[in-house]
Design a protein around this motif. Structure first.
Motif, PDB file in Angstrom:
ATOM      1  N   VAL B 166      -3.408  -1.540  -9.675  1.00 59.11           N
ATOM      2  CA  VAL B 166      -2.383  -2.294  -8.953  1.00 59.11           C
ATOM      3  C   VAL B 166      -1.016  -1.659  -9.185  1.00 59.11           C
ATOM      4  CG1 VAL B 166      -1.347  -4.537  -8.613  1.00 59.11           C
ATOM      5  CG2 VAL B 166      -3.751  -4.372  -9.140  1.00 59.11           C
ATOM      6  N   GLY B 168      -0.536   1.343  -9.497  1.00 61.36           N
ATOM      7  CA  GLY B 168      -0.537   2.474  -8.562  1.00 61.36           C
ATOM      8  C   GLY B 168       0.075   2.071  -7.229  1.00 61.36           C
ATOM      9  N   ILE B 169      -0.414   0.955  -6.674  1.00 65.80           N
ATOM     10  CA  ILE B 169       0.147   0.456  -5.408  1.00 65.80           C
ATOM     11  C   ILE B 169       1.637   0.197  -5.576  1.00 65.80           C
ATOM     12  CG2 ILE B 169       0.065  -1.331  -3.661  1.00 65.80           C
ATOM     13  CD1 ILE B 169      -2.711  -1.896  -4.199  1.00 65.80           C
ATOM     14  N   PHE B 172       3.680   3.280  -5.701  1.00 64.12           N
ATOM     15  CA  PHE B 172       3.664   3.876  -4.384  1.00 64.12           C
ATOM     16  C   PHE B 172       4.720   3.210  -3.503  1.00 64.12           C
ATOM     17  CE2 PHE B 172       2.024   4.160  -0.121  1.00 64.12           C
ATOM     18  CZ  PHE B 172       1.772   5.505  -0.034  1.00 64.12           C
ATOM     19  N   ILE B 175       8.177   4.122  -4.554  1.00 62.34           N
ATOM     20  CA  ILE B 175       8.595   5.456  -4.104  1.00 62.34           C
ATOM     21  C   ILE B 175       8.977   5.409  -2.626  1.00 62.34           C
ATOM     22  CG2 ILE B 175       7.746   7.781  -3.615  1.00 62.34           C
ATOM     23  CD1 ILE B 175       8.280   7.522  -6.466  1.00 62.34           C
ATOM     24  N   ILE B 176       8.170   4.723  -1.823  1.00 61.25           N
ATOM     25  CA  ILE B 176       8.493   4.639  -0.396  1.00 61.25           C
ATOM     26  C   ILE B 176       9.865   3.999  -0.201  1.00 61.25           C
ATOM     27  CG2 ILE B 176       7.912   3.408   1.729  1.00 61.25           C
ATOM     28  CD1 ILE B 176       5.102   3.996   1.369  1.00 61.25           C
TER      29      ILE B 176
END
Lengths: 762, 762
Positions: B166, B168-169, B172, B175-176
C-alpha cells in the motif's frame, strides 16, 4: 390493470419503498403514474439542483449583481416544481397515509417554510438572515434517484446513538482533564492555554484534534518537564484509545447494519415478488404464471425490453422447464432483469473469416499479445518511461522554478507514446475490439494513450496548452495492473463507486448546510489584519512584508465555494483553531459553537465514511477468502446461458413482426438447430453479498415468510385480496410444482401478442 | 527423569518455544535447568534493564557527571550477565541447533558487537558515536517474560509486506502529485513550498500527515482559488482513501494473524501434551496415565501446587471417572492448571452464624445494598457531586488563575466523601468482604474512596499536598458502571491489558531506538534562535519578547527523556515538520531521513496498534453476538466444580501428612458425605477465543494430528522414542478408552507419595 399494479409492486421492491406508499385505489393511479417516470424524476432533480445552486447568485454571491427579485423568482419557480410532486403524492396516497410518511411530512414543512421565507424576501425586496436556505438539500435527498444517499444517511443516523455513548466517555475525560489542567497550569502566568476553566476546555478540545500540539504543552513544559506526562496521558487516552474505540464501535455497528440492510432488501424484494405474483396468477392456474402474463408484466416493469429478451428471461427463470413460472422461480426476476442479452460468441477469433495471409498475420499478433512476456515487456517500457520522466523533471527542477514557456517534447517521450500506440493497436487487432474493450484496464490504457497523444500534439502546436503535460504521470497508473492486491483494490473501488458517490454527496450536503449558515454568520467580516493582540494575530497579518503565514484571511465565508474550501480545511483539522479563533476575535465566544459543532458532525460523518471503506475492503478480502475455490471470482461479470430452438425463435420474431431478423437467422439455425444466447451483468456488491451469505439466506427468507402470514396486504385492486387466492408459501409451491404441464410452452404464446381471454383474476 | 522431561515439554508448549530448543540429551539438562527458573529469568531481565537504563548516565545524560569508566564498567557487567545466558543456551542446545535458532544468533552477534564497543570506550576513556546502544532492547525483548511482546512484534513484522504494497501506491501517488505540483506552482515566486522538485516532495510528504495544511495551500490559493482542487484531490486520495485502505489491509491481516496464532498455539500445546503424555504412560498401561504419574508431572510443572489441588485437577480432568487419564482428557491440562481451587461456598451469607440481632441487622443491610434503587441513589449522589465539583471549579476559575494556597475543603465535599465511605462499609457488611472484593468495580470504588479520604486529610493538614485534589474528578469514573456498553469497554480493556502493555513496550522500545540515534546525531546542537531566514525561524525565537510560539527550542534531544517527549510530538504528527526543519537548518538535508523514517516506522506501528484495538473490540462485540444465549457471558470468571468423597479427602491429607486438616473436615464430612470444591479462573482472551471458534477447533486439531504422524520427535530420553510406544492418536484413544478399569482410583494412590516400582517406560 393487474400487469400495471404488479409492475408497481416490483418497482417498490426495487426502490425499497414501503408498500404503504402504494397508490390506494384505481383513481389514485394517474397521480402515481405522472410522478413515477424518468421525466418527472428528472424535473424534480432539476428543481432541487436549481434551488441549491441559487447559493451562487444570492448574497454573498459568487456571481455578483443579480437583483434580489430575480433569484427569489427563480426560487419560487423551483419551489413550485417541488410543490407539484408534493401535491401529486398527497393525491395518490391520501392525506392520512401521507402524514404517516415521515420523509414526506418533513418535505412539506420545509416547503411551506421556504415559500413563506421567499415571499417575505420578494415583498421586502431585500434578503434577511436566511438560514432556512441551509435546508434546501432536503428536496435534493428526497429525489427518486438518490435512494443510495438516503440509505447511507440512514446508516449514519443509526450509528449516532452508539457514537454518542462513546462521545459521552470522551467528554467526561475531557472534563476531568480540563479540571486537572486548570488546577495544574493556571498558576503559570506565561501559560495562556489554561488561564481559566473555559480556556482550558477549549485548549483540550482542540488538543483532541492534535491541532495545537505541541504548542499547548510548551509553556508548561518550559516550566517543568514533568508536565509532559499530563499531555501524553491525555492524548494516549483520548486520541489513541477512545477515538479508536469510537471507530471500532462505528465499524461494528456499520457492518451489522450493512448485513441487516442486505437482508431487509432481500426480504422486501421477495415480498414485492409475492404481491406481483399474486396479481399475475389466474383462477385456473393459481400457483403458476404463463409466459403471456410475464410478458404483460415486463411491458410495464421494463418497457424497453424487446420480445426476444423477454423470452430469454422467461426461459432463464423457468428452471423447471415446465413452461410456467412457479413463485420460487419468479423470485429471481430482479436478478434476471439486470442481465443484458446477446448472441453467444463463436469460439473462433474475429479474424477467422478474413483472407489467408491477413488471417495468419492476425493469428501471430494474437499469439504475441496473449504471451505473458509481452506484458512484462510493456511494463518494463512503462517503468523506463517513468524513470526518464522523473529524471527529466528533476533536471528541470535543478535549473530553478519551472516556466511554462520552456515546455518541449523530448524524443524519448515521443518514442514511448508511439510504443503505447502500437501496443494498443496490436492488442485491438489480436483480441478484436469487443474483447479488448470488455476489460476496464484496456479501456483505461487506451484513454491514457489517446490523452498522451493529444497532449503531445497540444504541446507541439500551442504552448499555452501546457497543462496537458501534467497528465504525463497518469500513464504510470498502468503499473497498478501488475499486482494482484492492486487489482483487488481497483475492483473493490469500482464496485463501491455508487456508494462512494453517496458518501461524497452526503459530505457535500453537510458542507452546503454549514456553508450557508457560515455565510449568514460570518461573511460580513473582513479578516485582514484582524485579531490584534490575540494568539492568532500573526496568521492574519496582511502587509506584504512577512512571507509565509499571512494568508489566513483567505479562509473565510465570502461565497459558497470559498466557504466550501474553508470547511474542507476545518475537516482536515490541522490548524482549524486558527480559523476559529480568528472569527471568535471578530465576533464573540459563541462562534466557537459553530466550529466545534462542525467538527463533531464531520467527525461522525468521517468515522462512518472510514468505517464504510474499512467494511468494504474487509468484506472484499473476506469474500476472497470465502470463495477461494470459485474459478470465476476474478471475473467482473456474471454470465448465464440460454438456448433457443428454431421454433421458439421463429415464434418470437413472428410475434415482434420482425421478418428480416427471422430470415437472417434462418441459415444459421438450419445448421445447428438451436441458437445460444448469453446474459451478462456486472458483478455488483449485491451479487458478492448473495454469494457470501449463501448459507444464511434461506433462514432469513423462511423467517420473513413466517412473519408475513399475518399481515394485511396493500392491494389496489380489491379483487386481488389474499382471501380469494391464497399466497403460495414457498413450502407449498415446491411440493405442488406441476410436472404434468406440457414440456414445450409454445401453447402459452399468443401469436397476436395481445392479452388473451384468460386474463388474470377475472 | 521422565516427569522432568514431560514438565519441560509442557513448559515449552506453554511458552510457544519450538521443540527443537528442547535440551538435546541428559547431560545438557543441568544447563537447561539453571537458565529455566524464575531466578535466572529475573537476573536476565535485570541485566537487560540495567543496560537500557545506562542511557540515563551516558552522555548526553540526565544525571550529569558520571565518568565514562563507571558507566562502561556497569555496561560490561550487564553484558557479562547476558553472556551467561548465551553460554548456557549454547551448552544445552549444542552449537548446531543454536545456530538454527535465529533469535539466539542475533542476540549473540549483538552481544559481541557491544562487548567490542564497550571495550573500545573503556580503553580510549571517551565515548564515540555509539549508535550500537540503540540495539540494547534486543536483550530485553529476548527475555522469557516478554513472550507477549515478541509475539506482538512478530505480528507487526508480518503486517509489513502488505503495508509496503500500500505504501507503494502511496508513494506512487505522492510522486505523481509532486510532479504536478512542481509544474503548477513553482512558477509562483511567492510559493516556497513548491520551489523545486525536492521541496515539493517534502511539502507533499508533510501534507500526507496534514501537519502543514492549510499553510502549504495558501500561496497558491491566494493566486488562484482553483488551486484548492489540487490539494483537495491529493488529500482525498492519499489521506482519506489510501490511508484507510492501509488500515483496512492491516486490520484484515491482523485479524487473520490473530486467529492463526490462536490456532498455532492450540496445536503447539496439543503437541506438547502428546509428547508429555508419551513420557508418562507405562508399558503395562500404554494409553492411560494413573494419578501417581500425574502427580509426578505436576511436581515439576507446577511445583507450588499442593496435594489437594493436584487431586482436584486430576479429578476434574478425568471426565470419564475411570481413575486413569486418557490422552484426550490430558489435553485439557493447561486449562486445568490455570484454575485456582477453593472449597465451594455455602449458599448462606457470611453472617448466618452471628448472634440474632446482629444477624438480622446484617440481613437488612444485605437487602438494602442488593436493591437496585440503592444503586440508583448512589449514582444520583455521584452526579450531584460531579455537578458541585464542576460549579466550584468554574467559580474558582471566574476569580482568575488558581493559586494552590486557596485550597480548602468545602462541606459538600466532606459530605460526599462520608457518603461514599458509608456506602462502601454497608456493601462490605452486606455482601461480605470476599464477595465485595471479587468484583473489580467494587475494588475500584474502594480505592477511589480511600484516595479521596487521604486527599481530604492531606488537604486539611498540609497545604503543599494540593496535588491530591486533582484526584477529585477521578471519583466520577464510577459513573461508567452505569451503562452496559461502558462495562463492555472496561471488561475488554481488562482482558486486553497484557496485550496493551506489549504494545506500549514495543512503542517504548521503538522510541528508545530512535532516541539513542537522535541523541547521537542531534544533541550537540543548541536550537535557541537557530534557523534564521528559514520558514520556521519564528518558532525557535528566544528573547522573552514574544509570548506563545517561541518554545520549540525545547523540543530537542538533550537527554533520553527529553528525546522521548520530542519523539512523542513527532508521533502525534502535528507541527512535526517544524522540529524537522529546525534540525535540517542546523545540520543538513540528510536529517530529513531520520524524521521521515521515524514517521514511517511509527505509522506502521500505530496502524498495527489501531488495528489491534479495532480487532479486540470487534472481536468482543462479535463474541457478545455469538454467545448471546449463554447465561454467564458477563461473568469475568470461569468456574468448575469437583466433589471429593470422604475417602478421597482422608487419602489426600494422610498423604500430605496434614492430620490437622483431616480432623477439621471430619465433622463436616460426617454430615454430607462429600465436600464440594470450586475451581475459578479469569476469563481471558484465550477463553473467549476457545468459545468463539468452538466449531472450527476440531478440524484444526484433526489436521494437525494428521501432519504430525510423519514428524521426528525431539525426545531427550532415548528410550521414549515413538517406536517403542506408539503415539495414541485421538481416534485410537477414543475407541480404546478402557471402561473396564475400576471406577474408583484409590488403587493408584500410593500412601508414601513416592514413585512406585511401576515407573513409566522402564
Amino acid at each position: 390493470m393487474n400487469y400495471h399494479e404488479a409492475a408497481i409492486f416490483l418497482e417498490e421492491g426495487e426502490n425499497n419503498d414501503k408498500f404503504n406508499s402504494h397508490p390506494r385505489d384505481r383513481d389514485a393511479l394517474p397521480a402515481y403514474l405522472v410522478t413515477h417516470n424518468h421525466g418527472f424524476y428528472s424535473l424534480d432533480l432539476f428543481a432541487a439542483l436549481l434551488l441549491m445552486s441559487l447559493a451562487v447568485i444570492e448574497q454573498p454571491a459568487v456571481i455578483q449583481g443579480v437583483p434580489v427579485g430575480v433569484h427569489t423568482s427563480i426560487e419560487l419557480f423551483g419551489l413550485f416544481l417541488v410543490g407539484i410532486s408534493i401535491v401529486m403524492q398527497l393525491r395518490w396516497l391520501g392525506p392520512r397515509t401521507f402524514l404517516k410518511h415521515k420523509r414526506s411530512v418533513v418535505k412539506l414543512v420545509t416547503w411551506v417554510v421556504m415559500i413563506v421565507d421567499a415571499i417575505v424576501v420578494i415583498v421586502s425586496a431585500k434578503t434577511h438572515f436566511r438560514v432556512t436556505r441551509a435546508l434546501r438539500p432536503i428536496f435534493f435527498i428526497d429525489n427518486r434517484y438518490l435512494g443510495g444517499v438516503r440509505r447511507f444517511l440512514r446508516q449514519i443516523l443509526m450509528s449516532v446513538p452508539p457514537i454518542l455513548e462513546v462521545l459521552g466517555i470522551l467528554f467526561f475525560i475531557l472534563i476531568i482533564f480540563t479540571t486537572l489542567g486548570y488546577y495544574l497550569f493556571s498558576p503559570n502566568p506565561k501559560d495562556p492555554y489554561f488561564s481559566s476553566f473555559g480556556q482550558a476546555f477549549v485548549s483540550l478540545y482542540v488538543l483532541l484534534t492534535t491541532a495545537n500540539f505541541p504548542d499547548v504543552m510548551m509553556p508548561a513544559y518550559a516550566r517543568s518537564h514533568w508536565s509532559a506526562a499530563f499531555f501524553i496521558a491525555f492524548l494516549a487516552i483520548s486520541l489513541y484509545f477512545i477515538m479508536n474505540l469510537m471507530l471500532a464501535v462505528v465499524f461494528v455497528v456499520f457492518s451489522d447494519i450493512e448485513k441487516d440492510k442486505f437482508r431487509k432488501l432481500l426480504v422486501h424484494k421477495r415480498r414485492a415478488c409475492q404481491y406481483a405474483f399474486r396479481l399475475l396468477v389466474t383462477r385456473s392456474q393459481p400457483t403458476h404464471i404463463p409466459f403471456k402474463h410475464f410478458k404483460g408484466l415486463l411491458k410495464f416493469f421494463r418497457p424497453s425490453t424487446n420480445e426476444r429478451d423477454v423470452f430469454l428471461m422467461f426461459k432463464a427463470l423457468n428452471r423447471s422447464q415446465s413452461g410456467l413460472l412457479s413463485l420460487n422461480e419468479f423470485y429471481d426476476v430482479y436478478n434476471i432483469c439486470s442481465f443484458r442479452w446477446r448472441p453467444q460468441k463463436a469460439p473462433q477469433p474475429w479474424f477467422s473469416e478474413l483472407p489467408g495471409p491477413i488471417r495468419s498475420c492476425c493469428f501471430l499478433i494474437q499469439h504475441l499479445v496473449t504471451n505473458k512476456w509481452f506484458d512484462f515487456f510493456v511494463y518494463a517500457v512503462i517503468v523506463v518511461n517513468a524513470a526518464t520522466l522523473m529524471v527529466s523533471t528533476i533536471y528541470i527542477s535543478s535549473k530553478g522554478p519551472f516556466s511554462p514557456s520552456e515546455v518541449e517534447v523530448s524524443w524519448d517521450q515521443l518514442v514511448c507514446i508511439a510504443f503505447y500506440g502500437v501496443e494498443a493497436l496490436l492488442k485491438i487487432v489480436g483480441l478484436g475490439l469487443v474483447d479488448y474493450m470488455s476489460s476496464g484496464w484496456n479501456v483505461f490504457d487506451l484513454v491514457v494513450t489517446i490523452l498522451a497523444v493529444l497532449g503531445i500534439i497540444a504541446e507541439k502546436f500551442a504552448n499555452s496548452f501546457f497543462y496537458i503535460i501534467i497528465l504525463r504521470p497518469l500513464r504510470l497508473l498502468r503499473l497498478f495492473r501488475m499486482r494482484r492486491r492492486y487489482r483487488d483494490v481497483f475492483q473493490t473501488l469500482m464496485i463501491l463507486l455508487p456508494r462512494i458517490s453517496s458518501a461524497v454527496i452526503i459530505i457535500i450536503i453537510t458542507y452546503y448546510f454549514f456553508a450557508i449558515i457560515g455565510m449568514e454568520l460570518f461573511s460580513q467580516y473582513d479578516m485582514k489584519n484582524c485579531c490584534i493582540n490575540t494568539t492568532v494575530e500573526q496568521f492574519y497579518h496582511y502587509d506584504n512584508t512577512t512571507f509565509y503565514l499571512d494568508y489566513y484571511y483567505l479562509n473565510n465565508f465570502d461565497n459558497i465555494f470559498i466557504a466550501g474550501v474553508t470547511l474542507f480545511e476545518l475537516t482536515v483539522v490541522n490548524n482549524w483553531f486558527i480559523i476559529m479563533e480568528g472569527y471568535v476575535a471578530v465576533t464573540s465566544n459563541w462562534s466557537r459553537l459553530y466550529f466545534m459543532l462542525f467538527y463533531l458532525v464531520m467527525m461522525v460523518v468521517m468515522s462512518v465514511v472510514v468505517a464504510f471503506i474499512l467494511e468494504a475492503f474487509t468484506f472484499r478480502m473476506e469474500y476472497n477468502h470465502t470463495v477461494e475455490q470459485d474459478k470465476d471470482r476474478d471475473d467482473e461479470q456474471v454470465r448465464i446461458n440460454v438456448e433457443l430452438t428454431k421454433e421458439e425463435l421463429s415464434m418470437i420474431y413472428r410475434n415482434a413482426g420482425d421478418t428480416g431478423a427471422l430470415q437472417r437467422y434462418a441459415a444459421e439455425l438450419r445448421l445447428e438447430g438451436t441458437k445460444k444466447y448469453e446474459g451478462v451483468r456486472q458483478r455488483t456488491r449485491v451479487v458478492l453479498q448473495r454469494r457470501m451469505y449463501r448459507d444464511e439466506i434461506p433462514s432469513w427468507l423462511a423467517e420473513a415468510d413466517q412473519e408475513q402470514q399475518n399481515e394485511a396486504t396493500p392491494f389496489m385492486s380489491p379483487h386481488a385480496s389474499p382471501h380469494t387466492v391464497p399466497i403460495p408459501t414457498p413450502a407449498s409451491t415446491t411440493t405442488h410444482t406441476p410436472r404434468h404441464t406440457p414440456p414445450s410452452y409454445m401453447g402459452s404464446l399468443n401469436p397476436n401478442g395481445s392479452i388473451a381471454s384468460d386474463s388474470p383474476n377475472t
